[in-house]
Design a protein around this motif. Structure first.
Motif, PDB file in Angstrom:
ATOM      1  N   ARG A 156       0.824  -1.207   0.000  1.00  0.00           N
ATOM      2  CA  ARG A 156       0.000   0.000   0.000  1.00  0.00           C
ATOM      3  C   ARG A 156       0.858   1.258   0.000  1.00  0.00           C
ATOM      4  O   ARG A 156       0.362   2.341  -0.296  1.00  0.00           O
ATOM      5  N   ASP A 157       2.126   1.110   0.345  1.00  0.00           N
ATOM      6  CA  ASP A 157       3.052   2.241   0.335  1.00  0.00           C
ATOM      7  C   ASP A 157       3.703   2.455  -1.024  1.00  0.00           C
ATOM      8  O   ASP A 157       4.595   3.295  -1.161  1.00  0.00           O
ATOM      9  N   GLY A 158       3.298   1.676  -2.043  1.00  0.00           N
ATOM     10  CA  GLY A 158       3.727   1.976  -3.402  1.00  0.00           C
ATOM     11  C   GLY A 158       4.818   1.113  -3.982  1.00  0.00           C
ATOM     12  O   GLY A 158       5.368   1.451  -5.035  1.00  0.00           O
ATOM     13  N   LEU A 159       5.158   0.005  -3.357  1.00  0.00           N
ATOM     14  CA  LEU A 159       6.106  -0.923  -3.955  1.00  0.00           C
ATOM     15  C   LEU A 159       5.357  -1.910  -4.847  1.00  0.00           C
ATOM     16  O   LEU A 159       4.285  -2.393  -4.489  1.00  0.00           O
ATOM     17  N   TRP A 160       5.948  -2.235  -5.990  1.00  0.00           N
ATOM     18  CA  TRP A 160       5.338  -3.154  -6.951  1.00  0.00           C
ATOM     19  C   TRP A 160       6.279  -4.332  -7.159  1.00  0.00           C
ATOM     20  O   TRP A 160       7.358  -4.197  -7.726  1.00  0.00           O
ATOM     21  N   ARG A 161       5.894  -5.477  -6.668  1.00  0.00           N
ATOM     22  CA  ARG A 161       6.678  -6.707  -6.826  1.00  0.00           C
ATOM     23  C   ARG A 161       8.148  -6.467  -6.469  1.00  0.00           C
ATOM     24  O   ARG A 161       9.060  -6.777  -7.219  1.00  0.00           O
ATOM     25  N   TYR A 162       8.333  -5.935  -5.297  1.00  0.00           N
ATOM     26  CA  TYR A 162       9.666  -5.598  -4.783  1.00  0.00           C
ATOM     27  C   TYR A 162      10.297  -6.864  -4.197  1.00  0.00           C
ATOM     28  O   TYR A 162       9.726  -7.506  -3.313  1.00  0.00           O
ATOM     29  N   LEU A 163      11.475  -7.234  -4.689  1.00  0.00           N
ATOM     30  CA  LEU A 163      12.151  -8.451  -4.241  1.00  0.00           C
ATOM     31  C   LEU A 163      12.893  -8.180  -2.944  1.00  0.00           C
ATOM     32  O   LEU A 163      13.848  -7.403  -2.905  1.00  0.00           O
ATOM     33  N   ILE A 164      12.443  -8.814  -1.863  1.00  0.00           N
ATOM     34  CA  ILE A 164      13.040  -8.627  -0.537  1.00  0.00           C
ATOM     35  C   ILE A 164      14.241  -9.551  -0.386  1.00  0.00           C
ATOM     36  O   ILE A 164      14.220 -10.701  -0.829  1.00  0.00           O
ATOM     37  N   ASP A 165      15.272  -9.048   0.263  1.00  0.00           N
ATOM     38  CA  ASP A 165      16.550  -9.760   0.341  1.00  0.00           C
ATOM     39  C   ASP A 165      16.587 -10.785   1.472  1.00  0.00           C
ATOM     40  O   ASP A 165      17.625 -11.022   2.074  1.00  0.00           O
ATOM     41  N   ASP A 166      15.461 -11.399   1.770  1.00  0.00           N
ATOM     42  CA  ASP A 166      15.386 -12.446   2.791  1.00  0.00           C
ATOM     43  C   ASP A 166      15.058 -13.778   2.135  1.00  0.00           C
ATOM     44  O   ASP A 166      14.482 -13.819   1.045  1.00  0.00           O
ATOM     45  N   ILE A 167      15.387 -14.842   2.831  1.00  0.00           N
ATOM     46  CA  ILE A 167      14.990 -16.182   2.409  1.00  0.00           C
ATOM     47  C   ILE A 167      14.191 -16.806   3.546  1.00  0.00           C
ATOM     48  O   ILE A 167      14.621 -16.777   4.703  1.00  0.00           O
ATOM     49  N   ILE A 168      13.027 -17.344   3.206  1.00  0.00           N
ATOM     50  CA  ILE A 168      12.225 -18.060   4.195  1.00  0.00           C
ATOM     51  C   ILE A 168      12.072 -19.505   3.738  1.00  0.00           C
ATOM     52  O   ILE A 168      12.191 -19.806   2.545  1.00  0.00           O
ATOM     53  N   GLN A 169      11.811 -20.383   4.682  1.00  0.00           N
ATOM     54  CA  GLN A 169      11.569 -21.788   4.355  1.00  0.00           C
ATOM     55  C   GLN A 169      10.155 -22.148   4.796  1.00  0.00           C
ATOM     56  O   GLN A 169       9.808 -22.019   5.979  1.00  0.00           O
ATOM     57  N   VAL A 170       9.344 -22.580   3.859  1.00  0.00           N
ATOM     58  CA  VAL A 170       7.952 -22.919   4.154  1.00  0.00           C
ATOM     59  C   VAL A 170       7.898 -24.285   4.840  1.00  0.00           C
ATOM     60  O   VAL A 170       8.567 -25.235   4.423  1.00  0.00           O
ATOM     61  N   THR A 171       7.099 -24.379   5.896  1.00  0.00           N
ATOM     62  CA  THR A 171       6.960 -25.632   6.642  1.00  0.00           C
ATOM     63  C   THR A 171       5.557 -26.215   6.571  1.00  0.00           C
ATOM     64  O   THR A 171       5.327 -27.331   7.047  1.00  0.00           O
TER      65      THR A 171
END
Length: 645
Positions: free
Chosen positions: A474-489
């Motif tokens: 909502r703050d105006g980013l469009w498909r912004y790639l975040i520099d984190d990695i998560i692992q789905v469980t």
């Protein structure tokens, strides 16, 4: 599945008991105990209302009530019902964000959105085809895409007509400054007044209980104040540039910069330190003053702060300045420490002599004199709320030795400067999160090329795989790639949202020609050597050690009680579990055994102080990087080595 009985209840005055976790319940009117067990779990949209017993309504008028300890276990896959409900919620939110932001300056002029604008020309934004166009035509973006637009906030003069509707409708409430943990210059992200700066889970912590006493250890100071001019040249709006927690809390509490002076001499209800304490920008002085007021309050219920390392630093400073703090409490005078002169008057006005409390504290002694010290100092202390997962978990044993076994250490959730992402799945689990956000989060499989064709949706994720979050906000980013990695469980059995753990930072890795050693790998190595018979690690960082050939991984450790003859070999064995190529690298002379250098006690607390002063960084953002790449930082920590194994 869900084990135990957990009920999420609204605190509305009409007295309705809304069960947001389990459904189909019948309760005893007087005891509120469950009389009939649940037979099925229904989607969140299928809600049933229950009358809250009168004698409970005042006690539990706040947002959430936990009637008994519960554990939520992730589902291994999504049912078709959950999949459809999850997709419906996300796509409804995405249409709202597109409708709001496509008419902004960025939305109408950014080159990256040109194909999307052409695709939706003449279409109703609420048309499902717009969602399809978004996923097909909007590419991944990074900070460079927004830099020319954000630079307008730092120009001169700042004209309202040129800043309104830049990334999102209207003007931002504040501009969030990233932490620059790696040593690079911070990025800035305008945050607009949507009040979605954080998860609902953290918002609850701000007002958990009006009668509770909280050590609220957050910074309220801003780095810069932008004055926006109207057509007549007069200032119409003031926008603070500050760390995300500062701006977020200010927005949530409606604490505008224009009214700061009215709060400086007060203590916010429920807090123990004066509001002015939040304007101390020196790390040590900030924590010492918070410690002083916390020690003065015997009925303290909880600590609320940014990171677990802050609490550990506070305890270290209390240990070092115990006598000074007791003297201040006994005499009722704020101590003569540096960097507080601008708020000293406000602090002193709220501080009273308490010889009896000083005697109580003196009889107990400083923090490191007995295990479970905090429970003796504050018998009512129940909770420490702070970010304590990932790398911050390394100091948990140190914190636990001070807190004792009965005080709950609670994680407020997972997020970053760009956006909030999730809340903890279970209260007593600091490492596992569930997606909960007011934004749109998509996912990029880390094994795939970083292009928009490879972006996945929340309902397409596979447990066990690693992903990078992709945020549309909502703050105006469009498909912004975040520099984190998560692992789905898995998936939340209550609403189907993805459940995940934080894996590490994408770019914080030590790279060799044959393999990369990630943040998660480095943490696993430290966990492997962090045993009583090897070393007890307090905190750490790692570097690419090129002092000799072959190059290798170098660790800087702050430890207790070294018995470390096997530490280097044990560290290498832990690396082998992450990648078999490390053994071939050792055999062929491409990598050496990891090096381990021990730094003197208190080095990492000193590092946070040094970084805060040298970078003029916000107190709530000073972190030790898992991988230290900056040469100046490496030189600084190398000077504090007392032994190399």
């Amino acid at each position: 599945m869900v084990t135990g009985n957990r009920y999420i209840c609204s605190g509305r005055s009409r007295g309705l008991w809304r069960c947001g976790t389990l459904r189909n319940k019948v309760f005893d009117k007087n005891t509120a105990q469950l009389l009939r067990p649940q037979h099925s779990i229904k989607p969140k949209s299928d809600r049933t209302s229950y009358r809250l017993p009168t004698h409970l309504s005042s006690k539990y008028r706040r947002i959430y009530l936990l009637m008994s300890t519960s554990t939520v276990s992730p589902l291994p896959s999504l049912s078709s019902e959950f999949r459809a409900a999850l997709q419906g919620r996300i796509e409804h939110r995405l249409r709202d964000i597109i409708a709001a932001n496509i008419t902004t300056l960025y939305g109408t002029s950014a080159a990256s959105l040109s194909p999307f604008r052409q695709a939706i020309a003449g279409k109703d934004i609420k048309d499902l085809a717009v969602i399809v166009d978004f996923r097909r035509a909007v590419p991944l973006t990074d900070y460079e895409s927004y830099k020319p637009f954000i630079a307008k906030f730092f120009g001169n003069p700042l004209k309202q007509s040129e800043l309104e509707n830049l990334l999102a409708p209207g003007l931002p409430s504040f501009i969030a400054k990233s932490s620059s943990t790696s040593g690079n210059k911070p990025n800035h992200f305008p945050k607009y007044p949507t009040r979605r700066w954080t998860t609902a889970a953290f918002a609850r912590h701000l007002h958990f209980n009006d009668s509770a006493k909280t050590a609220f250890i957050y910074c309220f100071a801003y780095q810069k104040l932008l004055e926006v001019l109207g057509e007549d040249g007069e200032v119409t709006t003031k926008i603070p540039v500050c760390i995300g927690t500062c701006g977020g809390i200010r927005s949530a509490e409606n604490w505008s910069v224009e009214t700061d002076s009215t709060r400086m001499g007060t203590i916010i209800p429920g807090h123990v330190s004066p509001w002015a304490t939040g304007f101390i920008t020196h790390h040590r002085s900030f924590l010492l003053i918070h410690a002083l007021f916390a020690l003065s309050e015997p009925t303290l219920d909880r600590f609320l702060t940014s990171f677990l390392t802050f609490f550990v630093d506070l305890i270290l400073y209390v240990q070092e300045d115990w006598d000074m703090l007791l003297t201040s409490i006994r005499d009722g005078r704020i101590p003569e420490i540096d960097h507080i002169d601008h708020v000293r008057t406000y602090l002193q006005a709220n501080f009273r002599a308490d010889p009896q409390r000083a005697e109580e504290l003196e009889n107990i002694g400083p923090p490191l004199t007995c295990p479970g010290w905090a429970q003796r100092i504050w018998p009512n202390l129940k909770t420490l709320v702070c970010i304590c997962s990932g790398t911050f978990a390394a100091v948990l044993p140190k914190a636990r030795s001070v807190l004792g076994p009965n005080i709950l250490v609670q994680n407020p959730g997972y997020g970053c400067t760009e956006c909030s992402v999730g809340k903890v799945l279970n209260t007593n689990d600091t490492e596992t999160f569930v997606l909960e956000t007011g934004e749109i989060v998509e996912f990029l499989d880390t094994s795939e090329a970083p292009v928009h064709d490879n972006i996945l949706q929340a309902w397409d994720l596979q447990p066990g795989r690693c992903y990078q979050p992709v945020a549309t906000t909502r703050d105006g980013l469009w498909r912004y790639l975040i520099d984190d990695i998560i692992q789905v469980t898995g998936f939340d059995p209550r609403n189907g949202s993805p459940v995940f753990t934080f894996y590490g930072r994408k770019n914080l890795a030590i790279r060799f020609p044959y393999a990369a050693i990630t943040e998660a790998h480095l943490i696993s190595v430290v966990q492997a050597i962090n045993t009583e018979d090897i070393v007890q690690v307090q905190e750490f960082t790692a570097v690419l050690d090129q002092r000799e050939l072959p190059q290798t991984v170098g660790f800087f450790l702050e430890i207790v009680g070294p018995s470390a003859k096997l530490a280097r070999q044990k560290a290498f064995e832990a690396l082998l579990t992450t990648n078999d190529d490390h053994q071939r690298g050792l055999d062929t002379g491409r990598i050496g055994l990891p090096t381990i250098r021990i730094v003197r006690s208190g080095t990492f607390a000193e590092y946070r102080l040094w970084r805060g002063e040298s970078m003029n960084a916000g107190i709530g953002q000073i972190k030790v990087p898992v991988v230290m790449t900056n040469e100046g930082q490496q030189e600084w920590i190398s000077e504090r080595v007392v032994m190399e194994l």
